[in-house]
Scaffold this active site. Structure first.
Site, mmCIF file in Angstrom:
data_model
loop_
_atom_site.group_PDB
_atom_site.id
_atom_site.type_symbol
_atom_site.label_atom_id
_atom_site.label_comp_id
_atom_site.label_asym_id
_atom_site.label_seq_id
_atom_site.Cartn_x
_atom_site.Cartn_y
_atom_site.Cartn_z
ATOM 1 N N CYS A 1 76.566 49.804 70.982
ATOM 2 C CA CYS A 1 77.711 50.508 70.411
ATOM 3 C C CYS A 1 77.533 52.021 70.498
ATOM 4 C CB CYS A 1 77.970 50.063 68.979
ATOM 5 S SG CYS A 1 78.780 48.446 68.928
ATOM 6 N N CYS B 1 80.787 43.612 67.768
ATOM 7 C CA CYS B 1 80.450 44.558 66.697
ATOM 8 C C CYS B 1 81.717 45.224 66.154
ATOM 9 C CB CYS B 1 79.512 45.643 67.217
ATOM 10 S SG CYS B 1 77.897 45.037 67.719
ATOM 11 N N ASN C 1 83.101 43.156 62.454
ATOM 12 C CA ASN C 1 82.294 42.291 63.313
ATOM 13 C C ASN C 1 82.870 40.877 63.314
ATOM 14 O OD1 ASN C 1 81.227 42.236 60.570
ATOM 15 N ND2 ASN C 1 79.420 41.181 61.325
ATOM 16 N N GLU D 1 81.440 37.316 64.521
ATOM 17 C CA GLU D 1 80.327 36.531 65.052
ATOM 18 C C GLU D 1 80.838 35.283 65.755
ATOM 19 O OE1 GLU D 1 77.019 37.856 61.733
ATOM 20 O OE2 GLU D 1 77.750 35.800 61.709
ATOM 21 N N CYS E 1 74.494 49.835 66.681
ATOM 22 C CA CYS E 1 73.447 49.298 67.547
ATOM 23 C C CYS E 1 73.417 50.111 68.849
ATOM 24 C CB CYS E 1 73.698 47.818 67.837
ATOM 25 S SG CYS E 1 75.108 47.491 68.934
ATOM 26 N N GLU F 1 82.169 48.380 65.536
ATOM 27 C CA GLU F 1 82.454 49.616 66.271
ATOM 28 C C GLU F 1 83.215 49.314 67.561
ATOM 29 O OE1 GLU F 1 78.295 50.120 64.400
ATOM 30 O OE2 GLU F 1 79.563 48.509 65.141
#
Length: 137
Positions: free
Chosen positions: A92, A56, A45, A47, A89, A58
């Site tokens: 994803c 993310c 990830n 940010e 999530c 993934e």
């Protein structure tokens, strides 16, 4: 399909998780997947101060797979340090759906190993995908 090497996916996810950029949440995530040619691709990830701009783990792993020429996810492992198993999530899950079959294994792991195993169908039932499009009509 033979059983994916989840130890190799765990190692790849752990290595990339250590490089995650998570200064705001402090919640580092690593993901690794194996493609149809046996290649392992990982992502972490990333940010951003403007939260919607982050990426993310993934999504990073999927982008790495596509950039390397892979087109089919055979299995994916998500690694995070949380009391409960961490699954992809919703966004994803849909990203994974683009490149995976309903029976594709999605494994949740913590620092000490695998915590839970799901299929894409379990995490995203009755999903919308590429086969819903009619081409050439």
């Amino acid at each position: 399909m033979t059983e994916p090497d989840f130890d190799a996916l765990f190692a790849a996810a752990a290595a990339v998780r250590a490089r995650a950029h998570a200064p705001y949440s402090g919640f580092a995530v690593g993901a690794a997947l194996v493609d149809d040619a046996g290649g392992v691709h990982a992502g972490c990830n990333v940010e951003n101060a403007a939260y919607p701009v982050g990426t993310c783990a993934e999504a990073g792993a999927i982008a790495a797979m596509i950039a390397d020429g892979g087109r089919q996810i055979q299995a994916i492992l998500v690694l995070a340090d949380s009391p409960a198993p961490v699954t992809p999530c919703g966004a994803c899950r849909q990203r994974i759906r683009e490149f995976a079959r309903p029976d594709t294994p999605i494994v949740s792991a913590g620092p000490d190993g695998v915590r839970a195993r799901y299929t894409l169908e379990q995490l995203l039932p009755a999903s919308f995908g590429p086969e819903h499009f009619v081409h050439g009509a």
